[in-house]
Design a protein around this motif. Sequence first.
Motif, PDB file in Angstrom:
ATOM      1  N   UNK A   1       0.822  -1.215   0.000  1.00  0.00           N
ATOM      2  CA  UNK A   1       0.000   0.000   0.000  1.00  0.00           C
ATOM      3  C   UNK A   1       0.857   1.266   0.000  1.00  0.00           C
ATOM      4  N   UNK A   2       2.102   1.163   0.421  1.00  0.00           N
ATOM      5  CA  UNK A   2       2.991   2.325   0.495  1.00  0.00           C
ATOM      6  C   UNK A   2       3.835   2.507  -0.764  1.00  0.00           C
ATOM      7  N   UNK A   3       3.592   1.665  -1.772  1.00  0.00           N
ATOM      8  CA  UNK A   3       4.411   1.701  -2.992  1.00  0.00           C
ATOM      9  C   UNK A   3       3.514   1.744  -4.218  1.00  0.00           C
ATOM     10  N   UNK A   4       4.060   2.294  -5.316  1.00  0.00           N
ATOM     11  CA  UNK A   4       3.292   2.272  -6.557  1.00  0.00           C
ATOM     12  C   UNK A   4       3.349   0.866  -7.155  1.00  0.00           C
ATOM     13  N   UNK A   5       2.486   0.615  -8.115  1.00  0.00           N
ATOM     14  CA  UNK A   5       2.348  -0.726  -8.687  1.00  0.00           C
ATOM     15  C   UNK A   5       3.660  -1.244  -9.274  1.00  0.00           C
TER      16      UNK A   5
ATOM     17  N   UNK B   1       7.834  -8.221  -6.088  1.00  0.00           N
ATOM     18  CA  UNK B   1       7.297  -9.575  -6.252  1.00  0.00           C
ATOM     19  C   UNK B   1       8.172 -10.400  -7.187  1.00  0.00           C
ATOM     20  N   UNK B   2       8.623  -9.797  -8.279  1.00  0.00           N
ATOM     21  CA  UNK B   2       9.487 -10.507  -9.226  1.00  0.00           C
ATOM     22  C   UNK B   2      10.789 -10.952  -8.569  1.00  0.00           C
TER      23      UNK B   2
ATOM     24  N   UNK C   1      -5.394  -2.219  -1.449  1.00  0.00           N
ATOM     25  CA  UNK C   1      -5.761  -1.524  -2.682  1.00  0.00           C
ATOM     26  C   UNK C   1      -6.330  -2.443  -3.756  1.00  0.00           C
ATOM     27  N   UNK C   2      -5.969  -3.710  -3.733  1.00  0.00           N
ATOM     28  CA  UNK C   2      -6.467  -4.720  -4.690  1.00  0.00           C
ATOM     29  C   UNK C   2      -6.290  -4.290  -6.148  1.00  0.00           C
TER      30      UNK C   2
ATOM     31  N   UNK D   1      -2.464  -8.222  -8.490  1.00  0.00           N
ATOM     32  CA  UNK D   1      -3.131  -9.492  -8.211  1.00  0.00           C
ATOM     33  C   UNK D   1      -2.981 -10.465  -9.374  1.00  0.00           C
ATOM     34  N   UNK D   2      -2.873  -9.942 -10.581  1.00  0.00           N
ATOM     35  CA  UNK D   2      -2.669 -10.797 -11.751  1.00  0.00           C
ATOM     36  C   UNK D   2      -1.317 -11.514 -11.669  1.00  0.00           C
ATOM     37  N   UNK D   3      -0.332 -10.902 -11.010  1.00  0.00           N
ATOM     38  CA  UNK D   3       0.988 -11.530 -10.873  1.00  0.00           C
ATOM     39  C   UNK D   3       0.867 -12.838 -10.083  1.00  0.00           C
ATOM     40  N   UNK D   4      -0.049 -12.871  -9.120  1.00  0.00           N
ATOM     41  CA  UNK D   4      -0.282 -14.094  -8.353  1.00  0.00           C
ATOM     42  C   UNK D   4      -0.829 -15.195  -9.259  1.00  0.00           C
ATOM     43  N   UNK D   5      -1.749 -14.837 -10.151  1.00  0.00           N
ATOM     44  CA  UNK D   5      -2.308 -15.815 -11.087  1.00  0.00           C
ATOM     45  C   UNK D   5      -1.230 -16.313 -12.048  1.00  0.00           C
TER      46      UNK D   5
END
Length: 139
Positions: free
Chosen positions: A86-90, A97-98, A122-123, A128-132
Motif C-alpha cells: 500500500x505504500x508503494x506504486x504498482x 514480487x518478481x 488496494x487490490x 493481483x494478476x501476478x499471483x495468477x
Amino acid sequence: MTNKYKIEAPVRSFSGDSVGVQFTKGTGYVTDDDKAGRAALEYFRRHGYGVAVSDGLTDEERAQELVTGVPTQRDPIVPVEPFDPAKHDAADVLAYLDSLLNDDTADLAEFDRVIAAERDGKARKTILARSEQKKEGDQ
C-alpha cells in the motif's frame, strides 16, 4: 524519509561490490531512497546478510568522533517494517514480487504475504494478476 542501513556480509573479509553496494572488510552501507537500494536490501535479507538500520555513521566517522570528542550529526533510527504494498506504486510492488520468484520457501511465503496484503488493501488488478501468473507457472 530515507533510511541508511549497515550491511554485514556473511564473509567478514569480503571487500568489493555486491548488487551495487561497496563492501570493505565485510561491511557496506545502502539507503532505501531508490528502487535499486530497496532491491539490494531485499537481496541481502534473503541471502543471510546482517541488515540493520544505521545511525548514519561509517566506522571512520565514529573513529573521528573518538579522536576529536565532537559528536557527528546522526540520522534518526527508524524501525524496519515489512514491505507494505500500500505504500508503494504498482511498478515497485511488481518489481519486489518478481525478486521473490524462486524456489526459496521464505521468498514464496513473502510473495504470498504481499499478495494477501494487496488483496486486503488496494487490490490493484495488475498486482493481483501476478499471483495468477505465478500459479500458472507452478503447474
